[in-house]
Scaffold this motif. Structure first.
Motif, PDB file in Angstrom:
ATOM      1  N   ILE A 144       0.833  -1.199   0.000  1.00 13.72           N
ATOM      2  CA  ILE A 144       0.000   0.000   0.000  1.00 13.72           C
ATOM      3  C   ILE A 144       0.870   1.251   0.000  1.00 13.72           C
ATOM      4  O   ILE A 144       0.637   2.197  -0.756  1.00 13.72           O
ATOM      5  N   LEU A 145       1.888   1.254   0.848  1.00 10.87           N
ATOM      6  CA  LEU A 145       2.779   2.408   0.908  1.00 10.87           C
ATOM      7  C   LEU A 145       3.518   2.596  -0.416  1.00 10.87           C
ATOM      8  O   LEU A 145       3.747   3.719  -0.864  1.00 10.87           O
ATOM      9  N   GLU A 146       3.902   1.492  -1.026  1.00 15.08           N
ATOM     10  CA  GLU A 146       4.578   1.565  -2.321  1.00 15.08           C
ATOM     11  C   GLU A 146       3.668   2.216  -3.355  1.00 15.08           C
ATOM     12  O   GLU A 146       4.095   3.069  -4.129  1.00 15.08           O
ATOM     13  N   ALA A 147       2.402   1.803  -3.373  1.00 11.34           N
ATOM     14  CA  ALA A 147       1.454   2.383  -4.317  1.00 11.34           C
ATOM     15  C   ALA A 147       1.286   3.883  -4.080  1.00 11.34           C
ATOM     16  O   ALA A 147       1.260   4.682  -5.026  1.00 11.34           O
ATOM     17  N   MET A 148       1.173   4.261  -2.815  1.00  7.57           N
ATOM     18  CA  MET A 148       1.055   5.683  -2.493  1.00  7.57           C
ATOM     19  C   MET A 148       2.256   6.459  -3.000  1.00  7.57           C
ATOM     20  O   MET A 148       2.126   7.553  -3.572  1.00  7.57           O
ATOM     21  N   ASP A 149       3.438   5.891  -2.801  1.00  6.11           N
ATOM     22  CA  ASP A 149       4.664   6.561  -3.223  1.00  6.11           C
ATOM     23  C   ASP A 149       4.728   6.686  -4.746  1.00  6.11           C
ATOM     24  O   ASP A 149       5.287   7.646  -5.276  1.00  6.11           O
TER      25      ASP A 149
END
Length: 285
Positions: A197-202
């Protein structure tokens, strides 16, 4: 300082990527980090021999049960990093829960990736003030590693029109694929911190995630992503995201800012290096 670092190192898993990242942080501070797969050892006596052979002065474990239990009873200080399944799954088994509680009694510090993980750990075990888990962590992707589950997924994908299962690929290629997606979906029923999820946000891609504690710890509904509780709600929110460009833009901007503010690589590096100083001080006592 020479550090023994125990983690589960199966290729392309979140734990393995996290371990490599943490090792890089420690080596950047001048420490020697002896990274070993916890699954290669069955007893603490094997670890005792390893500590002696490698002349390790302190240790670190990623996953309170898989790695932490092997570090008990040795004459070197150690810290632990919660892996997610240790708090979410293993803590529900009485025997493992007891073992992990004893590990925490001996550990000089513990690290959690989210506030909810910290609260769950504190509810399970009495953490000393100096052990209170530190909130940190940055993105990585997980892969399918359970062979039975993998076969089940592949079988279902074959029967589903318009669904493709993509195998492992280099990180740069994976990023390129994600950037071309309309959204990243997390439908896990249990999460520590979903780094995907954090990767997608980034990468500035909207997130649709199941509303469970681990996901809700990093996704604020309608702010940094969308949370769903059942398939019907997922379909409704997905359609809403497709038809509302303003909502999509707001989620993308907020998500990227959230990652930059709370999951900074440099902040994480500084934090781990500060924690290791606690172990350095312990070796001098």
């Amino acid at each position: 300082m020479r550090l023994l670092f125990l983690a589960v190192l199966r290729p392309h898993t979140g734990n393995a990527v996290t371990a490599q990242r943490v090792r890089a942080h420690l080596e950047a501070a001048g420490h020697v980090c002896v990274l070993k797969d916890a699954f290669d050892f069955e007893s603490r006596s094997e670890i005792a021999n390893l500590i002696l052979a490698e002349n390790c002065e302190a240790a670190l474990a990623l996953h309170l049960y898989r790695g932490g239990r092997l570090l008990q009873g040795h004459r070197i200080p150690f810290g632990v990093i919660f892996g997610g399944t240790d708090v979410n799954e293993d803590a529900n088994q009485a025997e493992k829960n007891t073992v992990m509680g004893r590990v925490l009694e001996e550990a000089r510090f513990a690290v959690a990736f989210t506030e909810s993980m910290k609260e769950m750990a504190q509810a399970q075990w009495e953490l000393q003030q100096h052990q209170t888990p530190l909130l940190t962590g940055i993105p990585f992707f997980n892969a399918l590693v359970d062979p039975v589950f993998t076969r089940e997924v592949k079988a279902k994908v074959k029967r589903a029109a318009g669904v493709r299962l993509i195998g492992e690929m280099p990180q740069e290629d994976l990023h390129a694929v994600v950037k071309n997606c309309f959204a990243v979906v997390n439908s896990s029923v249990s999460e520590g911190m979903s780094a995907a999820i954090l990767e997608a946000m980034d990468l500035e891609v909207p997130v649709l995630a199941r509303n469970i504690p681990g996901n809700a710890a990093v996704v604020k509904h309608e702010v940094t992503g969308l949370l769903f509780s059942n398939p019907q709600e997922f379909v409704h929110l997905a359609k809403r995201l497709v038809s509302d460009p303003a909502l999509e833009k707001e989620i993308v901007v907020n998500g990227r800012e959230y990652v930059r503010m709370y999951h900074s690589w440099q902040v994480e590096r500084d934090t781990y290096q500060q924690l290791i100083r606690k172990l350095e001080g312990s070796t001098e006592d």
